[in-house]
Motif scaffolding. Structure first.
Motif, PDB file in Angstrom:
ATOM      1  N   ASN A  32      22.123  12.874  34.277  1.00 51.82           N
ATOM      2  CA  ASN A  32      22.490  11.905  35.307  1.00 51.82           C
ATOM      3  C   ASN A  32      22.548  10.484  34.764  1.00 51.82           C
ATOM      4  OD1 ASN A  32      21.547  14.314  36.590  1.00 51.82           O
ATOM      5  ND2 ASN A  32      21.473  13.192  38.505  1.00 51.82           N
ATOM      6  N   ASP A  33      21.468  10.047  34.117  1.00 53.27           N
ATOM      7  CA  ASP A  33      21.377   8.680  33.640  1.00 53.27           C
ATOM      8  C   ASP A  33      22.365   8.389  32.521  1.00 53.27           C
ATOM      9  OD1 ASP A  33      19.368   8.222  35.441  1.00 53.27           O
ATOM     10  OD2 ASP A  33      17.748   8.578  34.011  1.00 53.27           O
ATOM     11  N   GLU A  54      14.699  20.804  28.233  1.00 54.74           N
ATOM     12  CA  GLU A  54      14.566  19.507  27.587  1.00 54.74           C
ATOM     13  C   GLU A  54      15.623  18.510  28.025  1.00 54.74           C
ATOM     14  OE1 GLU A  54      14.122  19.517  23.409  1.00 54.74           O
ATOM     15  OE2 GLU A  54      12.748  21.224  23.384  1.00 54.74           O
ATOM     16  N   TYR A  55      16.754  19.000  28.528  1.00 54.76           N
ATOM     17  CA  TYR A  55      17.783  18.043  28.939  1.00 54.76           C
ATOM     18  C   TYR A  55      18.188  18.199  30.389  1.00 54.76           C
ATOM     19  CZ  TYR A  55      21.345  21.703  28.171  1.00 54.76           C
ATOM     20  OH  TYR A  55      22.096  22.840  28.204  1.00 54.76           O
ATOM     21  N   LYS A  56      17.388  18.931  31.142  1.00 53.30           N
ATOM     22  CA  LYS A  56      17.708  19.170  32.537  1.00 53.30           C
ATOM     23  C   LYS A  56      17.839  17.876  33.330  1.00 53.30           C
ATOM     24  CE  LYS A  56      16.601  23.048  35.356  1.00 53.30           C
ATOM     25  NZ  LYS A  56      15.567  24.004  35.756  1.00 53.30           N
ATOM     26  N   GLY A  57      16.981  16.893  33.040  1.00 51.69           N
ATOM     27  CA  GLY A  57      16.972  15.696  33.869  1.00 51.69           C
ATOM     28  C   GLY A  57      17.588  14.468  33.250  1.00 51.69           C
ATOM     29  N   HIS A  60      24.585   9.141  43.066  1.00 53.88           N
ATOM     30  CA  HIS A  60      25.438   9.241  44.248  1.00 53.88           C
ATOM     31  C   HIS A  60      25.859  10.693  44.461  1.00 53.88           C
ATOM     32  CE1 HIS A  60      28.770   8.602  47.026  1.00 53.88           C
ATOM     33  NE2 HIS A  60      28.336   7.357  47.197  1.00 53.88           N
ATOM     34  N   PRO A  61      25.877  11.135  45.716  1.00 49.32           N
ATOM     35  CA  PRO A  61      26.250  12.536  46.011  1.00 49.32           C
ATOM     36  C   PRO A  61      27.612  12.952  45.473  1.00 49.32           C
ATOM     37  CG  PRO A  61      25.301  11.491  47.953  1.00 49.32           C
ATOM     38  CD  PRO A  61      25.470  10.409  46.931  1.00 49.32           C
ATOM     39  N   ARG A  62      28.515  11.972  45.245  1.00 46.53           N
ATOM     40  CA  ARG A  62      29.858  12.320  44.786  1.00 46.53           C
ATOM     41  C   ARG A  62      29.836  13.000  43.417  1.00 46.53           C
ATOM     42  NH1 ARG A  62      32.947   6.678  43.554  1.00 46.53           N
ATOM     43  NH2 ARG A  62      34.613   8.125  42.995  1.00 46.53           N
ATOM     44  N   LEU A  78      29.683  17.638  39.931  1.00 44.79           N
ATOM     45  CA  LEU A  78      30.144  17.472  38.557  1.00 44.79           C
ATOM     46  C   LEU A  78      29.048  17.772  37.545  1.00 44.79           C
ATOM     47  CD1 LEU A  78      32.209  16.467  36.433  1.00 44.79           C
ATOM     48  CD2 LEU A  78      31.417  14.141  36.926  1.00 44.79           C
ATOM     49  N   LEU A  79      27.820  17.402  37.879  1.00 42.40           N
ATOM     50  CA  LEU A  79      26.725  17.508  36.924  1.00 42.40           C
ATOM     51  C   LEU A  79      26.469  18.933  36.429  1.00 42.40           C
ATOM     52  CD1 LEU A  79      24.286  14.884  38.455  1.00 42.40           C
ATOM     53  CD2 LEU A  79      25.537  14.711  36.304  1.00 42.40           C
TER      54      LEU A  79
END
Length: 206
Positions: free
Chosen positions: A112-113, A106-109, A80-82, A86-87
């Motif tokens: 989020n999850d 290695e942890y860029k993606g 969600h864009p909200r 924060l990320l």
């Protein structure tokens, strides 16, 4: 104890921290989420009105009313864009705390999850701390060595309270990344919060 916090003497504001503390407050009185219904708490006004206030805060912050799922971060939709703003700060914090452990690529993606579980771990810790902070809450009077024992416990609790805000700040940011706030009047008028002083209800119930 009122779950509402005052940011200004004349203008009480309800923030995500109010919601968080309200959750812990009700949980300390009624630990079983199955009891968090108006029907089951109808014979206990202090718990009933805390429940109604908390449900109103959930509505105000756009959270589904599912206390158990809430503790697990079930309300968080990582894409969600909200959460976009924060990320980056969480990734930078992770990199700063673990500069040699994991290269950025290695942890860029994966951050989020992991947001719901990230919330769940911190929430579980804060819930455990709440039990420690409420250690002396049921003690009305003590003397001699009994008094000294509780004074020592409370002295340590003051230190814990001064540092636990860092965990609360992260939890409240995940609850409301935009830092939304509401007046008590808004919560009553728009979200169905009871227009009562819970501390007065507590006194009448004692």
């Amino acid at each position: 104890m009122s779950t509402f916090e005052d940011s200004d003497e004349d203008l009480p504001l309800i923030t995500a921290r109010s919601l968080l503390l309200g959750f812990f407050d009700l949980h300390s009185l009624s630990p079983d989420f199955d009891d968090w219904t108006e029907e089951r708490l109808s014979d206990n006004p202090p718990r009933l009105f805390r429940l109604r206030q908390l449900m109103a805060m959930f509505r105000a912050f756009g959270l589904p009313w599912d206390p158990s799922a809430f503790t697990e971060g079930g309300f968080i939709q990582p894409e969600h864009p909200r959460y976009a703003s924060l990320l980056p700060s969480l990734k930078n914090e992770l990199l700063k705390a673990n500069p040699k452990e994991m290269p950025m690529r290695e942890y860029k993606g994966i951050v989020n999850d992991q947001l719901p579980d990230f919330f769940a771990i911190l929430f579980d810790y804060r819930m455990c701390v709440d039990e420690v902070l409420s250690f002396s809450s049921g003690v009305l009077e003590a003397s001699d060595l009994y008094l000294l024992a509780y004074q020592k416990a409370e002295a340590l609790n003051k230190i814990i309270r001064s540092h636990v805000a860092a965990v609360e700040d992260t939890l409240t940011t995940l609850i409301s990344p935009q830092g939304a706030s509401f007046t008590v009047e808004q919560l009553v008028r728009d979200y169905g919060s009871p227009d009562v002083d819970v501390s007065e209800i507590d006194e009448e119930w004692m």
